[in-house]
Design a protein around this motif. Structure first.
Motif, PDB file in Angstrom:
ATOM      1  N   MET A 334       0.894  -1.307  -0.040  1.00 16.31           N
ATOM      2  CA  MET A 334       0.002   0.005   0.148  1.00 16.31           C
ATOM      3  C   MET A 334       0.796   1.180   0.004  1.00 16.31           C
ATOM      4  N   THR A 335       2.001   1.063   0.793  1.00 19.27           N
ATOM      5  CA  THR A 335       3.024   2.475   0.632  1.00 19.27           C
ATOM      6  C   THR A 335       3.414   2.532  -0.776  1.00 19.27           C
ATOM      7  N   GLY A 336       3.801   1.380  -1.232  1.00 19.07           N
ATOM      8  CA  GLY A 336       4.426   1.711  -2.684  1.00 19.07           C
ATOM      9  C   GLY A 336       3.410   2.171  -3.831  1.00 19.07           C
ATOM     10  N   LEU A 337       2.219   1.644  -3.480  1.00 24.44           N
ATOM     11  CA  LEU A 337       1.274   2.020  -4.609  1.00 24.44           C
ATOM     12  C   LEU A 337       0.949   3.468  -4.490  1.00 24.44           C
ATOM     13  N   SER A 338       0.478   3.799  -3.098  1.00 28.44           N
ATOM     14  CA  SER A 338       0.212   5.332  -3.116  1.00 28.44           C
ATOM     15  C   SER A 338       1.315   6.152  -3.556  1.00 28.44           C
ATOM     16  N   ALA A 339       2.468   5.857  -3.257  1.00 26.41           N
ATOM     17  CA  ALA A 339       3.781   6.556  -3.578  1.00 26.41           C
ATOM     18  C   ALA A 339       3.879   6.536  -4.937  1.00 26.41           C
ATOM     19  N   LEU A 340       3.631   5.570  -5.626  1.00 25.20           N
ATOM     20  CA  LEU A 340       3.824   5.700  -7.301  1.00 25.20           C
ATOM     21  C   LEU A 340       2.727   6.400  -7.815  1.00 25.20           C
ATOM     22  N   ALA A 341       1.286   6.357  -7.136  1.00 22.58           N
ATOM     23  CA  ALA A 341       0.258   7.385  -7.653  1.00 22.58           C
ATOM     24  C   ALA A 341       0.672   8.759  -7.505  1.00 22.58           C
ATOM     25  N   LEU A 342       1.128   9.155  -6.375  1.00 19.24           N
ATOM     26  CA  LEU A 342       1.354  10.282  -6.146  1.00 19.24           C
ATOM     27  C   LEU A 342       2.575  10.947  -6.928  1.00 19.24           C
ATOM     28  N   PHE A 343       3.602   9.928  -7.042  1.00 16.03           N
ATOM     29  CA  PHE A 343       4.638  10.360  -8.036  1.00 16.03           C
ATOM     30  C   PHE A 343       4.233  10.964  -9.428  1.00 16.03           C
ATOM     31  N   PHE A 344       3.313  10.158  -9.888  1.00 13.30           N
ATOM     32  CA  PHE A 344       2.863  10.588 -11.402  1.00 13.30           C
ATOM     33  C   PHE A 344       1.633  11.448 -11.174  1.00 13.30           C
ATOM     34  N   ARG A 345       1.051  11.730 -10.146  1.00 16.95           N
ATOM     35  CA  ARG A 345       0.250  13.055  -9.885  1.00 16.95           C
ATOM     36  C   ARG A 345       1.023  14.187  -9.804  1.00 16.95           C
ATOM     37  N   ALA A 346       2.302  14.198  -9.110  1.00 19.43           N
ATOM     38  CA  ALA A 346       3.088  15.337  -9.138  1.00 19.43           C
ATOM     39  C   ALA A 346       3.542  15.776 -10.475  1.00 19.43           C
ATOM     40  N   ARG A 347       3.889  14.659 -11.317  1.00 21.10           N
ATOM     41  CA  ARG A 347       4.246  14.848 -12.788  1.00 21.10           C
ATOM     42  C   ARG A 347       3.166  15.402 -13.647  1.00 21.10           C
ATOM     43  N   GLY A 348       1.784  15.186 -13.085  1.00 21.34           N
ATOM     44  CA  GLY A 348       0.680  15.932 -13.744  1.00 21.34           C
ATOM     45  C   GLY A 348       0.175  14.683 -14.806  1.00 21.34           C
ATOM     46  N   THR A 349       0.652  13.265 -14.602  1.00 19.50           N
ATOM     47  CA  THR A 349       0.274  12.315 -15.611  1.00 19.50           C
ATOM     48  C   THR A 349      -0.623  11.107 -15.015  1.00 19.50           C
ATOM     49  N   LEU A 350      -1.065  11.312 -13.610  1.00 21.54           N
ATOM     50  CA  LEU A 350      -1.563  10.185 -13.080  1.00 21.54           C
ATOM     51  C   LEU A 350      -2.874   9.634 -13.863  1.00 21.54           C
ATOM     52  N   PHE A 351      -3.773  10.790 -14.219  1.00 17.38           N
ATOM     53  CA  PHE A 351      -4.948  10.615 -14.880  1.00 17.38           C
ATOM     54  C   PHE A 351      -4.906  10.031 -16.322  1.00 17.38           C
ATOM     55  N   GLU A 352      -3.689  10.299 -16.991  1.00 20.29           N
ATOM     56  CA  GLU A 352      -3.477   9.436 -18.063  1.00 20.29           C
ATOM     57  C   GLU A 352      -3.129   8.132 -17.794  1.00 20.29           C
ATOM     58  N   LYS A 353      -2.566   7.543 -16.887  1.00 23.31           N
ATOM     59  CA  LYS A 353      -2.281   6.009 -16.535  1.00 23.31           C
ATOM     60  C   LYS A 353      -3.379   5.398 -16.231  1.00 23.31           C
ATOM     61  N   ARG A 354      -4.203   4.826 -17.020  1.00 27.17           N
ATOM     62  CA  ARG A 354      -5.350   4.222 -16.863  1.00 27.17           C
ATOM     63  C   ARG A 354      -5.097   2.788 -16.140  1.00 27.17           C
ATOM     64  N   TRP A 355      -3.855   2.206 -16.431  1.00 22.11           N
ATOM     65  CA  TRP A 355      -3.512   1.012 -15.989  1.00 22.11           C
ATOM     66  C   TRP A 355      -3.434   1.026 -14.314  1.00 22.11           C
ATOM     67  N   LEU A 356      -2.814   2.252 -14.020  1.00 22.33           N
ATOM     68  CA  LEU A 356      -2.844   2.628 -12.470  1.00 22.33           C
ATOM     69  C   LEU A 356      -3.874   2.985 -11.849  1.00 22.33           C
ATOM     70  N   LEU A 357      -4.954   3.618 -12.582  1.00 23.56           N
ATOM     71  CA  LEU A 357      -6.316   3.894 -11.930  1.00 23.56           C
ATOM     72  C   LEU A 357      -7.010   2.553 -11.833  1.00 23.56           C
TER      73      LEU A 357
END
Length: 481
Positions: A334-357
């Motif tokens: 859970m720590t790794g998954l939330s950290a990875l999602a926040l990393f992409f959010r900081a780069r502004g690409t989280l909502f383009e990563k449909r596999w992560l969503l």
């Protein structure tokens, strides 16, 4: 009979424990969302709080209903235990009822039905009180449970079956050695569940384009909340392990499959299969000396093993070992998954990563399993004691209840719980599918058409209303003058 009584209580409390952690975690996030609404006046935050308050209300109602039968079992299946802990549990559970349940349930109506009927500040106050009530509830329940793990502030009176613990120092009982570390651990587990639950639903809404902008905002907040709680959980877990090492060394030995005492440092197993007969962990992969480092700060420090306690006082190993390692593994995931999602959010690409969503949607299962595994590890690792060092589980059961009676009640409870769970699932799914933008139609809203609790209360207080309680007195006064 003893085995069935234990199974029934485990079934009951594990089912009940699906709901309170979500109430606490959701309550915390709702306070944050509504606080942001008051500060920014952005209606998106108001929309999110309204949506999540409907989810909260359903979860709270099912949680209360599922917990009632636990107290009944104390009196039926565990009468000796109830007599023994009655003085201690009576004060803790009474405090929970007075300070927590009434606070929580009293303000819940304002939280759910008070929109547009009370001021925004009053509504925010009600949300804070509901969250505070849910936390108070966990405080007193954890204190009572922790006293069973590390009893303090009591003395024993009576003999034989009439033995019981009597409080001599209330605050020593409240601040028993494991109470505060366990409370922090439980609350953080609830916060992680709340964060992943909101993240899961919000990721689903983003994928389906349901109120996407509001859902993106909720997803970002939930991920940050879950990540911060996971990091704090690492520190809390370390503190919790130190308390267990000091006060319940046999339990820690069972957690880590530490069978034989030696003069060497003890490894920290990442995984493995404990073999009780052989007294070792098969296929184990561990970090040499790491458990000694975590407990003593020295990789070569020896630690007491299971052979340091008499055989009749040793806990079973396979269940607490497995549950403990499942909890630790999921915490890391859970720590790794939330950290990875926040990393992409900081780069502004989280909502383009449909596999992560898509990965975040089922990820809500992880905190549920981790919370249950943590409870199993703590409670089974305490065995053979129901009150550590004072009362054995086999001596705590009722003497007059028969196996057939427990078997029938288990069957009845199972049917009722399945029905309750189905209702919870159906109602929750319906609300989630509608999304944050859904507003109930007037005919679906019990308060919108002049009916319902608030409308009825307003009619009773209004002197002009035919149902008014004050009108007769005013009419009588006018007639007298």
């Amino acid at each position: 009979m003893l085995g069935l009584a234990r199974a029934q209580f485990a079934l009951t409390i594990m089912f009940h424990y699906l709901f309170p952690p979500l109430s606490i975690g959701l309550g915390a996030l709702m306070v944050v969302m509504e606080g942001l609404y008051l500060r920014t006046k952005d209606p998106t935050w108001s929309k999110l709080v309204r949506f999540w308050s409907r989810i909260f209300a359903v979860n709270f109602a099912v949680g209360v209903a599922s917990g009632i039968v636990m107290e009944m079992q104390f009196g039926t299946n565990w009468a000796t235990y109830s007599r023994f802990v009655g003085d201690v549990f009576g004060s803790a559970l009474a405090a929970e009822g007075i300070f927590a349940f009434f606070l929580e349930s009293g303000f819940l109506a304002v939280l759910v039905f008070g929109w547009d009927r009370v001021s925004p500040r009053m509504h925010f106050f009600a949300t804070c009180m509901v969250f505070t009530g849910s936390v108070f509830s966990s405080v007193w329940i954890v204190i009572a449970n922790s006293w069973q793990q590390t009893p303090a502030g009591h003395h024993i009176v009576g003999e034989g079956a009439a033995r019981r613990a009597e409080i001599v120092d209330f605050w020593a009982m409240v601040h028993n050695p494991s109470a505060m570390p366990r409370l922090a651990h439980v609350l953080l587990g609830a916060f992680i569940l709340g964060g992943f639950f909101v993240a899961s639903v919000s990721a689903y809404h983003v994928l389906r384009g349901i109120e996407a902008e509001a859902s993106k905002r909720a997803l970002t907040l939930a991920l940050a909340f879950a990540f911060a709680s996971n990091v704090a959980m690492g520190l809390s877990g370390h503190e919790q392990a130190n308390v267990v090492a000091e006060h319940q060394p046999a339990k820690l030995a069972a957690f880590e499959g530490h069978f034989r005492t030696s003069n060497e440092g003890v490894p920290l197993y990442l995984f493995g299969v404990p073999d009780v007969d052989a007294g070792r962990v098969r296929y184990g992969v561990g970090i040499p000396g790491m458990l000694s480092v975590l407990v003593k700060g020295d990789p070569n420090a020896p630690l007491p093993a299971l052979d340091s306690v008499p055989p009749e006082d040793r806990p079973p190993v396979p269940v607490p070992f497995t549950a403990y390692h499942v909890m630790i593994t999921l915490a890391g995931a859970m720590t790794g998954l939330s950290a990875l999602a926040l990393f992409f959010r900081a780069r502004g690409t989280l909502f383009e990563k449909r596999w992560l969503l898509r990965a975040l949607v089922p990820a809500v299962v992880m905190p549920y399993v981790a919370n249950q595994a943590g409870w199993v590890a703590a409670e089974v690792g305490r065995q053979p004691w129901v009150v550590y060092g004072l009362l054995r589980t086999k001596d705590a059961a009722s003497k007059v209840v028969h196996t057939e009676q427990i078997a029938i009640s288990i069957a009845v409870f199972s049917v009722l719980y399945l029905a309750l769970f189905a209702v919870w699932l159906v109602v929750l799914t319906d609300k989630i599918l509608h999304g944050p933008g859904y507003a109930p139609k007037p005919e679906d809203d019990p308060d919108a058409g002049g009916e319902g609790l608030l409308a009825a209360a307003a009619a009773l207080a209004d002197p002009a209303s035919p149902e008014s309680l004050t009108a007769p007195a005013e009419r009588a006064s006018k007639e007298a003058t």
